[in-house]
Design a protein around this motif. Sequence first.
Motif, mmCIF file in Angstrom:
data_model
loop_
_atom_site.group_PDB
_atom_site.id
_atom_site.type_symbol
_atom_site.label_atom_id
_atom_site.label_comp_id
_atom_site.label_asym_id
_atom_site.label_seq_id
_atom_site.Cartn_x
_atom_site.Cartn_y
_atom_site.Cartn_z
ATOM 1 N N PHE A 92 0.831 -1.205 0.000
ATOM 2 C CA PHE A 92 0.000 0.000 0.000
ATOM 3 C C PHE A 92 0.866 1.256 0.000
ATOM 4 O O PHE A 92 0.709 2.129 -0.847
ATOM 5 C CB PHE A 92 -0.944 0.012 1.212
ATOM 6 N N TRP A 93 1.778 1.360 0.979
ATOM 7 C CA TRP A 93 2.564 2.581 1.115
ATOM 8 C C TRP A 93 3.550 2.769 -0.037
ATOM 9 O O TRP A 93 3.826 3.898 -0.448
ATOM 10 C CB TRP A 93 3.247 2.622 2.481
ATOM 11 N N GLY A 94 4.072 1.686 -0.581
ATOM 12 C CA GLY A 94 4.956 1.800 -1.741
ATOM 13 C C GLY A 94 4.230 2.445 -2.907
ATOM 14 O O GLY A 94 4.767 3.335 -3.585
ATOM 15 N N GLU A 95 2.987 2.012 -3.146
ATOM 16 C CA GLU A 95 2.162 2.625 -4.197
ATOM 17 C C GLU A 95 1.737 4.040 -3.826
ATOM 18 O O GLU A 95 1.710 4.934 -4.664
ATOM 19 C CB GLU A 95 0.919 1.769 -4.467
ATOM 20 N N ALA A 96 1.396 4.232 -2.558
ATOM 21 C CA ALA A 96 0.895 5.536 -2.121
ATOM 22 C C ALA A 96 1.935 6.632 -2.282
ATOM 23 O O ALA A 96 1.616 7.739 -2.713
ATOM 24 C CB ALA A 96 0.432 5.453 -0.660
ATOM 25 N N ILE A 97 3.190 6.329 -1.925
ATOM 26 C CA ILE A 97 4.210 7.384 -1.955
ATOM 27 C C ILE A 97 5.302 7.136 -2.983
ATOM 28 O O ILE A 97 6.263 7.893 -3.060
ATOM 29 C CB ILE A 97 4.822 7.619 -0.553
ATOM 30 N N ASP A 98 5.147 6.074 -3.771
ATOM 31 C CA ASP A 98 6.091 5.750 -4.839
ATOM 32 C C ASP A 98 7.507 5.563 -4.316
ATOM 33 O O ASP A 98 8.460 6.103 -4.861
ATOM 34 C CB ASP A 98 6.050 6.811 -5.947
ATOM 35 N N TRP A 99 7.608 4.796 -3.220
ATOM 36 C CA TRP A 99 8.914 4.451 -2.668
ATOM 37 C C TRP A 99 9.240 3.015 -3.039
ATOM 38 O O TRP A 99 8.352 2.216 -3.336
ATOM 39 C CB TRP A 99 8.933 4.636 -1.154
ATOM 40 N N THR A 100 10.520 2.695 -2.969
ATOM 41 C CA THR A 100 11.031 1.394 -3.382
ATOM 42 C C THR A 100 11.083 0.419 -2.212
ATOM 43 O O THR A 100 11.541 0.784 -1.128
ATOM 44 C CB THR A 100 12.456 1.574 -3.968
ATOM 45 N N LEU A 101 10.661 -0.795 -2.468
ATOM 46 C CA LEU A 101 10.748 -1.849 -1.460
ATOM 47 C C LEU A 101 12.197 -2.311 -1.369
ATOM 48 O O LEU A 101 12.781 -2.745 -2.354
ATOM 49 C CB LEU A 101 9.840 -3.020 -1.846
ATOM 50 N N SER A 102 12.783 -2.199 -0.169
ATOM 51 C CA SER A 102 14.164 -2.624 0.051
ATOM 52 C C SER A 102 14.241 -4.041 0.568
ATOM 53 O O SER A 102 15.195 -4.763 0.285
ATOM 54 C CB SER A 102 14.848 -1.708 1.073
ATOM 55 N N GLU A 103 13.248 -4.418 1.356
ATOM 56 C CA GLU A 103 13.264 -5.737 1.999
ATOM 57 C C GLU A 103 11.845 -6.074 2.416
ATOM 58 O O GLU A 103 11.086 -5.195 2.823
ATOM 59 C CB GLU A 103 14.168 -5.667 3.238
ATOM 60 N N ALA A 104 11.484 -7.356 2.318
ATOM 61 C CA ALA A 104 10.164 -7.783 2.777
ATOM 62 C C ALA A 104 10.216 -9.226 3.231
ATOM 63 O O ALA A 104 10.668 -10.102 2.500
ATOM 64 C CB ALA A 104 9.118 -7.620 1.680
ATOM 65 N N THR A 105 9.777 -9.451 4.462
ATOM 66 C CA THR A 105 9.590 -10.794 5.005
ATOM 67 C C THR A 105 8.208 -10.793 5.653
ATOM 68 O O THR A 105 7.518 -9.773 5.658
ATOM 69 C CB THR A 105 10.666 -11.133 6.067
ATOM 70 N N ASP A 106 7.822 -11.907 6.221
ATOM 71 C CA ASP A 106 6.533 -11.957 6.913
ATOM 72 C C ASP A 106 6.526 -11.072 8.154
ATOM 73 O O ASP A 106 5.465 -10.671 8.624
ATOM 74 C CB ASP A 106 6.184 -13.388 7.309
ATOM 75 N N ASP A 107 7.716 -10.782 8.701
ATOM 76 C CA ASP A 107 7.805 -10.021 9.949
ATOM 77 C C ASP A 107 8.264 -8.574 9.791
ATOM 78 O O ASP A 107 8.163 -7.795 10.731
ATOM 79 C CB ASP A 107 8.766 -10.725 10.925
ATOM 80 N N HIS A 108 8.757 -8.197 8.610
ATOM 81 C CA HIS A 108 9.413 -6.894 8.475
ATOM 82 C C HIS A 108 9.411 -6.489 7.004
ATOM 83 O O HIS A 108 9.718 -7.302 6.136
ATOM 84 C CB HIS A 108 10.855 -7.051 8.975
ATOM 85 N N ALA A 109 9.073 -5.254 6.724
ATOM 86 C CA ALA A 109 9.178 -4.725 5.359
ATOM 87 C C ALA A 109 9.726 -3.306 5.439
ATOM 88 O O ALA A 109 9.442 -2.573 6.387
ATOM 89 C CB ALA A 109 7.820 -4.740 4.661
ATOM 90 N N VAL A 110 10.533 -2.941 4.435
ATOM 91 C CA VAL A 110 11.239 -1.668 4.456
ATOM 92 C C VAL A 110 11.085 -0.969 3.114
ATOM 93 O O VAL A 110 11.330 -1.569 2.059
ATOM 94 C CB VAL A 110 12.742 -1.886 4.757
ATOM 95 N N LEU A 111 10.712 0.312 3.180
ATOM 96 C CA LEU A 111 10.629 1.162 1.986
ATOM 97 C C LEU A 111 11.586 2.336 2.134
ATOM 98 O O LEU A 111 11.877 2.765 3.253
ATOM 99 C CB LEU A 111 9.218 1.742 1.827
ATOM 100 N N ARG A 112 12.032 2.867 0.989
ATOM 101 C CA ARG A 112 12.819 4.102 0.997
ATOM 102 C C ARG A 112 12.611 4.806 -0.330
ATOM 103 O O ARG A 112 12.337 4.188 -1.353
ATOM 104 C CB ARG A 112 14.299 3.808 1.205
ATOM 105 N N SER A 113 12.775 6.092 -0.297
ATOM 106 C CA SER A 113 12.677 6.886 -1.514
ATOM 107 C C SER A 113 13.547 6.264 -2.608
ATOM 108 O O SER A 113 14.666 5.833 -2.345
ATOM 109 C CB SER A 113 13.150 8.316 -1.230
ATOM 110 N N ALA A 114 13.036 6.237 -3.820
ATOM 111 C CA ALA A 114 13.806 5.697 -4.946
ATOM 112 C C ALA A 114 15.092 6.482 -5.167
ATOM 113 O O ALA A 114 16.039 5.973 -5.759
ATOM 114 C CB ALA A 114 12.953 5.705 -6.210
ATOM 115 N N LYS A 115 15.142 7.699 -4.664
ATOM 116 C CA LYS A 115 16.353 8.519 -4.783
ATOM 117 C C LYS A 115 17.403 8.116 -3.747
ATOM 118 O O LYS A 115 18.524 8.617 -3.778
ATOM 119 C CB LYS A 115 16.001 9.999 -4.617
ATOM 120 N N GLY A 116 17.059 7.228 -2.825
ATOM 121 C CA GLY A 116 18.004 6.751 -1.819
ATOM 122 C C GLY A 116 18.390 7.798 -0.796
ATOM 123 O O GLY A 116 19.490 7.778 -0.255
ATOM 124 N N VAL A 117 17.467 8.697 -0.496
ATOM 125 C CA VAL A 117 17.737 9.745 0.489
ATOM 126 C C VAL A 117 16.669 9.727 1.571
ATOM 127 O O VAL A 117 15.567 9.219 1.374
ATOM 128 C CB VAL A 117 17.789 11.155 -0.157
#
Length: 189
Positions: A92-117
């Motif tokens: 949801f949030w990746g689509e909402a703010i157009d950030w890149t998924l860095s990591e995803a498991t059943d227990d943890h998921a991480v997004l960050r700006s595609a610009k890496g900042v």
Amino acid sequence: ICVPEPKTTTKNRVHLDLATTSAAHQTELVARLQALGATPVDVGQGDVPWTVLADPEGNEFCVLEPREIYRDTGPIAAVVVDCADPRAMARFWGEAIDWTLSEATDDHAVLRSAKGVGPYLEFLRTPDVKTVPDRVHLDLVPDVGDDKAAEVARLRALGATDLDVGQGDVPWTCLTDPEGHEFCVLARS
């Protein structure tokens, strides 16, 4: 925005993680924050290398030990969101703010700006159920030239729902994500 209700004893489901550059920096930052009114708090973290503090209103946050992943985030390493389904929240949030998924498991998921900042947006699976409004929330601003009403409609189509917190006639729109975390879409000034 001022929240009229006092903080309950319930742990916040959204909190900040602060970055440090060395063990000495972590120690100095914790001391400076305590001098400003922060207090140590036990949220069940056990023996961990980071320090959990609460601001003067009781809102929890963490001062992390130095971590290579956060070396370029600035002072805020991450906004951390407790949730039931980290993968779904990251979608949801990746689509909402157009950030890149860095990591995803059943227990943890991480997004960050595609610009890496800037900070990361992290989702942690927790057994707790959301019972009180979040005291920390995200505010989104549409891109330059984008219409706020169209952006709100896009977010609704992704799964956001309208939220009335008694805000009345304001220039922002209050919504919740699929797990009920509040957020606002601001108007560009």
